[in-house]
Design a protein around this motif. Sequence first.
Motif, PDB file in Angstrom:
ATOM      1  N   SER A 143      26.686  16.161  12.740  1.00 29.49           N
ATOM      2  CA  SER A 143      27.363  17.738  12.227  1.00 29.49           C
ATOM      3  C   SER A 143      26.551  18.565  11.473  1.00 29.49           C
ATOM      4  O   SER A 143      25.815  18.038  10.706  1.00 29.49           O
ATOM      5  CB  SER A 143      28.383  17.138  11.854  1.00 29.49           C
ATOM      6  N   VAL A 144      26.769  20.352  11.613  1.00 26.21           N
ATOM      7  CA  VAL A 144      26.691  20.503  10.523  1.00 26.21           C
ATOM      8  C   VAL A 144      26.667  19.902   8.358  1.00 26.21           C
ATOM      9  O   VAL A 144      25.546  20.100   8.154  1.00 26.21           O
ATOM     10  CB  VAL A 144      27.036  22.060  10.343  1.00 26.21           C
ATOM     11  N   VAL A 145      27.785  19.159   8.166  1.00 25.26           N
ATOM     12  CA  VAL A 145      27.861  18.583   6.871  1.00 25.26           C
ATOM     13  C   VAL A 145      26.712  17.252   7.382  1.00 25.26           C
ATOM     14  O   VAL A 145      25.719  17.388   6.290  1.00 25.26           O
ATOM     15  CB  VAL A 145      28.671  18.620   6.825  1.00 25.26           C
ATOM     16  N   GLU A 146      26.344  16.886   8.151  1.00 26.10           N
ATOM     17  CA  GLU A 146      25.782  15.008   8.049  1.00 26.10           C
ATOM     18  C   GLU A 146      24.186  16.286   8.433  1.00 26.10           C
ATOM     19  O   GLU A 146      23.114  15.405   7.970  1.00 26.10           O
ATOM     20  CB  GLU A 146      25.906  15.178   9.793  1.00 26.10           C
ATOM     21  N   ARG A 147      24.075  17.736   9.073  1.00 26.81           N
ATOM     22  CA  ARG A 147      22.833  17.866   8.626  1.00 26.81           C
ATOM     23  C   ARG A 147      22.128  18.307   7.641  1.00 26.81           C
ATOM     24  O   ARG A 147      21.180  17.971   7.316  1.00 26.81           O
ATOM     25  CB  ARG A 147      22.526  19.165   9.862  1.00 26.81           C
ATOM     26  N   ASP A 148      23.387  19.331   7.107  1.00 24.95           N
ATOM     27  CA  ASP A 148      22.800  19.387   5.502  1.00 24.95           C
ATOM     28  C   ASP A 148      22.489  17.939   4.740  1.00 24.95           C
ATOM     29  O   ASP A 148      21.201  18.509   3.788  1.00 24.95           O
ATOM     30  CB  ASP A 148      23.955  19.966   5.027  1.00 24.95           C
ATOM     31  N   HIS A 149      23.156  16.720   4.904  1.00 25.92           N
ATOM     32  CA  HIS A 149      22.308  15.879   4.184  1.00 25.92           C
ATOM     33  C   HIS A 149      21.454  15.434   4.516  1.00 25.92           C
ATOM     34  O   HIS A 149      20.443  14.928   3.823  1.00 25.92           O
ATOM     35  CB  HIS A 149      23.667  15.308   4.239  1.00 25.92           C
ATOM     36  N   ASN A 170      15.906  21.674   1.481  1.00 22.67           N
ATOM     37  CA  ASN A 170      17.019  23.272   1.549  1.00 22.67           C
ATOM     38  C   ASN A 170      17.664  23.441   2.831  1.00 22.67           C
ATOM     39  O   ASN A 170      17.095  23.592   4.223  1.00 22.67           O
ATOM     40  CB  ASN A 170      16.809  24.117   0.454  1.00 22.67           C
ATOM     41  N   PRO A 171      19.161  22.844   3.134  1.00 21.74           N
ATOM     42  CA  PRO A 171      19.522  22.679   4.819  1.00 21.74           C
ATOM     43  C   PRO A 171      19.340  24.609   4.675  1.00 21.74           C
ATOM     44  O   PRO A 171      20.113  25.454   4.353  1.00 21.74           O
ATOM     45  CB  PRO A 171      21.065  22.715   4.170  1.00 21.74           C
ATOM     46  N   PRO A 172      19.162  24.461   6.337  1.00 21.31           N
ATOM     47  CA  PRO A 172      19.336  25.440   6.794  1.00 21.31           C
ATOM     48  C   PRO A 172      20.643  26.429   6.270  1.00 21.31           C
ATOM     49  O   PRO A 172      21.767  25.657   6.241  1.00 21.31           O
ATOM     50  CB  PRO A 172      19.160  26.252   8.177  1.00 21.31           C
ATOM     51  N   PRO A 173      20.681  28.449   6.655  1.00 23.31           N
ATOM     52  CA  PRO A 173      22.206  28.636   6.943  1.00 23.31           C
ATOM     53  C   PRO A 173      23.001  27.836   7.774  1.00 23.31           C
ATOM     54  O   PRO A 173      23.034  27.763   8.546  1.00 23.31           O
ATOM     55  CB  PRO A 173      21.562  29.889   7.044  1.00 23.31           C
ATOM     56  N   ARG A 174      24.519  27.695   7.788  1.00 28.50           N
ATOM     57  CA  ARG A 174      25.416  27.477   8.994  1.00 28.50           C
ATOM     58  C   ARG A 174      25.911  29.235   9.484  1.00 28.50           C
ATOM     59  O   ARG A 174      25.695  30.246   9.088  1.00 28.50           O
ATOM     60  CB  ARG A 174      26.094  27.112   7.713  1.00 28.50           C
ATOM     61  N   GLY A 175      27.002  28.971  10.353  1.00 24.76           N
ATOM     62  CA  GLY A 175      26.843  29.974  11.034  1.00 24.76           C
ATOM     63  C   GLY A 175      26.457  31.126  12.025  1.00 24.76           C
ATOM     64  O   GLY A 175      26.009  29.986  12.662  1.00 24.76           O
ATOM     65  N   PRO A 176      26.666  32.246  12.402  1.00 25.62           N
ATOM     66  CA  PRO A 176      26.444  32.522  13.201  1.00 25.62           C
ATOM     67  C   PRO A 176      25.112  32.412  13.331  1.00 25.62           C
ATOM     68  O   PRO A 176      23.940  32.842  14.543  1.00 25.62           O
ATOM     69  CB  PRO A 176      26.359  34.397  12.949  1.00 25.62           C
ATOM     70  N   ALA A 177      24.356  32.977  11.931  1.00 31.44           N
ATOM     71  CA  ALA A 177      23.049  32.654  12.003  1.00 31.44           C
ATOM     72  C   ALA A 177      21.915  30.939  11.955  1.00 31.44           C
ATOM     73  O   ALA A 177      20.751  31.402  12.524  1.00 31.44           O
ATOM     74  CB  ALA A 177      21.577  32.603  10.511  1.00 31.44           C
ATOM     75  N   ASP A 210      32.885  28.051  14.004  1.00 35.85           N
ATOM     76  CA  ASP A 210      32.239  27.848  13.171  1.00 35.85           C
ATOM     77  C   ASP A 210      31.296  28.701  13.781  1.00 35.85           C
ATOM     78  O   ASP A 210      30.894  29.165  12.412  1.00 35.85           O
ATOM     79  CB  ASP A 210      32.271  26.192  12.492  1.00 35.85           C
ATOM     80  N   GLN A 211      30.190  28.357  14.586  1.00 37.02           N
ATOM     81  CA  GLN A 211      29.351  28.968  14.860  1.00 37.02           C
ATOM     82  C   GLN A 211      28.865  29.900  15.812  1.00 37.02           C
ATOM     83  O   GLN A 211      27.633  30.021  16.035  1.00 37.02           O
ATOM     84  CB  GLN A 211      28.098  27.636  15.435  1.00 37.02           C
ATOM     85  N   SER A 212      29.764  30.309  16.129  1.00 35.83           N
ATOM     86  CA  SER A 212      29.913  31.456  17.184  1.00 35.83           C
ATOM     87  C   SER A 212      28.955  31.175  18.184  1.00 35.83           C
ATOM     88  O   SER A 212      28.256  32.508  18.895  1.00 35.83           O
ATOM     89  CB  SER A 212      29.390  32.681  16.691  1.00 35.83           C
ATOM     90  N   HIS A 213      29.012  29.900  18.376  1.00 37.95           N
ATOM     91  CA  HIS A 213      27.849  29.722  20.114  1.00 37.95           C
ATOM     92  C   HIS A 213      28.742  29.663  21.157  1.00 37.95           C
ATOM     93  O   HIS A 213      30.726  29.439  21.066  1.00 37.95           O
ATOM     94  CB  HIS A 213      27.426  28.370  20.069  1.00 37.95           C
TER      95      HIS A 213
END
Length: 286
Positions: free
Chosen positions: A78-84, A92-99, A247-250
Amino acid sequence: MIDRTGLAAFLRRRRESLQPEDVGLPRGRRRRTDGLRREEVAFLCHMSTDYYARLERERGPQPSPDMIASIAQGLHLSVVERDHLFRLAGHNPPPRGPASDHVSPGMLRILDRLDDTPAEIVTELGETLRQTPLAVALTGDTTRFTGPERSIGYRWFTDPDSRRLYAPEDHPALSRLFGCGLREIAGLRGPDSRAARLAELLYPRSEEFRALWDEHRVGVRPDAVKRFVHPEVGRLELSCQSLLDLDQSHRLLVYTAEPGTESYERLQLLSVVGSRAWEGRGEPRE
């Protein structure tokens, strides 16, 4: 600083929690390993088994951000797990969302079950993130592009060859879709967005794009049916259904043909032909 112990433990736990069917891999008859094998994870992450094994053994060089992103996607984090994971690796984790190019685990699980269907996951800018094998057979490998060319809208206005896969009568409508759609996204995301930067690149390069951009038109939506002209199986009329990750606009795009039609028969043929039509080629040709 990289937390080698924490990184190794996290990778092992995530690997052991996944089964082959969770990530679209065959289970096989003889299997004693809990979860995925290291070589299976390495395959999913596009790296050598030795490299991945060293991470789980707290050895080797610090993995790069690109390598960590590949591991996060391969392990269906998940995005939270990815950031961890990024923080454990000292980045540093990459940006979330559309980018973000990180595809959600739920979207990946759906895609993994569509091996017999053309399907792809794309960003709001038309950048392909994942394709099923039959989608590669239909359009070629569109994940291979880099830079601005990742966007199908950018390629549409800068490379005439990119249009050859689509029925000529649909070209004007597709131009409006890509041109007006980019203005809509740029307005939504702001002047510092990737959409705005694409528009800045396209404006001096394409007279057609300039005319569409200057119309200030928004709200153009794609047709439910897409018409392709494949170099080996010919013309296909396919319905396109989409699933949006808010959440990701995918978007997950799934292409199907009506049973009993010529397009249905050609789609079955495409599953036999595979991606050989694109071997040694760049963009699609008629």
